[in-house]
Design an enzyme around this catalytic site. Structure first.
Site, mmCIF file in Angstrom:
data_model
loop_
_atom_site.group_PDB
_atom_site.id
_atom_site.type_symbol
_atom_site.label_atom_id
_atom_site.label_comp_id
_atom_site.label_asym_id
_atom_site.label_seq_id
_atom_site.Cartn_x
_atom_site.Cartn_y
_atom_site.Cartn_z
ATOM 1 C CG HIS A 279 -2.450 -4.399 8.875
ATOM 2 N ND1 HIS A 279 -3.428 -4.894 9.712
ATOM 3 C CD2 HIS A 279 -1.374 -5.221 9.038
ATOM 4 C CE1 HIS A 279 -2.973 -5.946 10.368
ATOM 5 N NE2 HIS A 279 -1.733 -6.181 9.967
ATOM 6 C CD GLU B 277 1.409 -5.262 10.692
ATOM 7 O OE1 GLU B 277 1.538 -6.380 10.148
ATOM 8 O OE2 GLU B 277 0.673 -5.069 11.686
ATOM 9 C CG HIS C 196 1.091 -9.165 7.654
ATOM 10 N ND1 HIS C 196 -0.031 -8.540 8.139
ATOM 11 C CD2 HIS C 196 0.703 -9.810 6.522
ATOM 12 C CE1 HIS C 196 -1.048 -8.786 7.338
ATOM 13 N NE2 HIS C 196 -0.633 -9.568 6.356
ATOM 14 C CD GLU D 35 3.503 -11.390 10.969
ATOM 15 O OE1 GLU D 35 3.981 -10.239 11.034
ATOM 16 O OE2 GLU D 35 2.295 -11.646 11.165
#
Length: 524
Positions: free
Chosen positions: A357, A373, A426, A489
């Site tokens: 992101h 995030e 992430h 993640e």
């Protein structure tokens, strides 16, 4: 009347015949302009308040797409950008002009192998490569790119790796200096180009001696004893003249300006460049200094979201808590030294770290305290980059600040650097707030071994979150990536326990070490 009909038919036939010829309209010539300011800021939008992404020197030639309300939309590196039209002068030409050999500048390639591309940007395909020492003809320059010819090879190359043979440097690659220097920062980032917007490709420790290949304003193009090359900030290098040979980690003349005493139980490590040091725990207090990524200070206390530190002068000051990590000092009894696994396999490996992101894509948001995030992935990536660089790896970050990078661009960076491993970071989110733990995703068979190794490293780091799951994931950065790639993640922002754990310095440090250990095992 008959005559008129015949005449009309005759002209109609002529018109139809003319229309059948394959005439093609003449394409409009590309509009170019020359920068007439000493240094012209390049921005993302046509406004002086928009983000600056670089600058152009006087004499630089740019392609102009349009001009509106005092701003010019130009081609800069691999994107469209904006500059003030008051500081460029349009080049009046009816077509493209290729200078003669007498007019063309010549430059020497300084890279070991320099890619030649079909356009001025890394998104264009490679049409050839040039070896170190090759002398090329420079047709024109656009931003940080040069249009060159070398025998039958024609295309664009990065100006950072060209040295102008006429004595004037090409773009930001000035004349070879014949100097060497010593790093005075605790950790010093080096970048692919001489500006803060370019990617961080590694870091070097305090006391390391480097050869200074060239200089450009406040930036130096350096080479270390093991062959690493990059751009560093001049303010963190003590320069000496005389062309002395590189000596690895010589005894420094002075102590580093920012390093905590070994007796303290905690230290504060700065996670970003240009962090303001303030008199008190708020942005309302005066700025008394600044720090860069890797700088370390003695920890005194925490207050709200701020951390109080002890400066080298002995005075206390404050840093924003979201821009630093508080770590136990190795000498602390609460943090006994644990033997690390061998990181030998990481030396020389090209590892692309991809903080997910960024910019207008903040990613997931924490349900309890609004943790974003994009900010967390960048912090984790910087910590991981430091660990890997310290182990001898060549680290490339797909983004080094809060900017948006497309998924295609992230994959292109992996391909451009022929990454030995690509790790996308992430933080997860789910409608079920009880969802928890670490996940590592792979796409193809080429990724599975890497995913298992990274997962094993994270589990062994004992981060405080559940782990151990390796899953198939049909993600763009994995599916389109030709290099071994994984997507990690690092917990669920939708889970209150995970969110509070993720924000802790202990978790961030252990996660970075865990991934580093996993990568070392993979390459071993």
């Amino acid at each position: 009347m008959r005559l008129n009909v015949k005449v009309l038919c005759f002209f109609l036939v002529i018109i139809l015949l003319i229309g059948s010829f394959p005439f093609k309209p003449t394409s409009a010539a590309t509009k170019t302009a020359t920068v007439n300011a000493t240094s012209l800021n390049v921005r993302t939008e046509p406004s002086s308040s928009s983000k600056q992404i670089g600058s152009l020197k006087k004499g630089s030639i740019v392609t102009v797409y349009k001009i509106e309300k005092g701003w010019a939309n130009i081609s800069f590196q691999d994107r469209k950008a904006w500059v003030s039209s008051a500081y460029i002068k349009e080049n009046h030409s009816t077509g493209s002009h290729i200078p003669s050999q007498k007019e063309a500048k010549t430059a020497k390639v300084t890279a070991t192998s320099l890619n030649v591309r079909s356009g001025a940007g890394t998104q264009y395909k490679t049409v050839g490569s040039l070896k170190n020492g090759a002398v090329v003809s420079v047709i024109k320059e656009e931003g940080n790119w040069s249009n060159i010819t070398y025998g039958s090879i024609k295309g664009w190359v990065s100006s950072a790796y060209l040295l102008n043979q006429t004595g004037k440097p090409s773009a930001n690659k000035p004349v070879k200096s014949g100097k060497w220097g010593t790093v005075t920062a605790t950790y010093l980032n080096f970048r692919s180009s001489g500006n803060l917007t370019s990617p961080i490709i590694g870091s070097i420790k305090y006391g390391t001696s480097v050869q200074i290949l060239s200089e450009s304003g406040s930036w130096l193009f350096i080479q270390t004893s093991d062959g690493k090359k990059g751009w560093v900030s001049r303010q963190y290098i003590t320069i000496q003249t005389g062309g002395s040979p590189i000596v690895t980690n010589p005894k420094p003349a002075t102590k580093p300006p920012v390093a905590p005493p070994s007796s303290v139980s905690k230290k504060v490590v700065v996670l970003s460049d240009g962090v303001n040091i303030r008199q008190g725990p708020s942005t309302a207090y005066l700025i008394v200094g600044n720090a860069d990524q890797g700088d370390e200070f003695a920890y005194l206390q925490s207050k709200n979201d701020w951390v109080q530190i002890k400066m080298p002068s002995g005075k206390s000051a404050w840093l924003a808590g979201w821009l630093v990590a508080v770590q136990q000092s190795p000498s602390s009894p609460n943090n006994p030294s644990v033997p690390k696994p061998s990181l030998e396999g990481l030396k020389g490996k090209r590892i692309v770290i991809d903080p997910g992101h960024g910019g207008n894509d903040p990613g997931a948001t924490g349900k309890s305290s609004g943790t974003q995030e994009a900010a967390m992935t960048l912090m984790s990536a910087r910590l991981l980059a430091t660990e890997l660089s310290d182990a001898g790896a060549k680290v490339i970050l797909t983004r080094s600040d809060n900017t948006y990078i497309s998924l295609n661009k992230r994959v292109e960076i992996s391909h451009y650097h022929f990454a030995d491993a690509f790790v996308s970071l992430h933080y997860n989110s789910a409608s079920d707030r009880t969802a928890t733990g670490l996940l590592t995703f792979y796409y193809g068979q080429k990724d599975l071994k890497l995913a298992n190794s990274v997962n094993t490293g994270l589990v062994g780091a004992k981060t405080g979150l559940k782990g151990g799951n390796v899953r198939y994931g049909n993600f763009h950065v994995l599916r389109e990536n030709k290099q071994p790639a994984v997507l990690v993640e690092l917990g669920f922002l939708s889970n209150p326990f995970d969110e509070s754990t993720i924000k802790s310095n202990s978790f961030q440090t252990k996660a970075a070490m865990g991934i580093t250990n996993g990568l070392a095992q993979y390459f071993k």
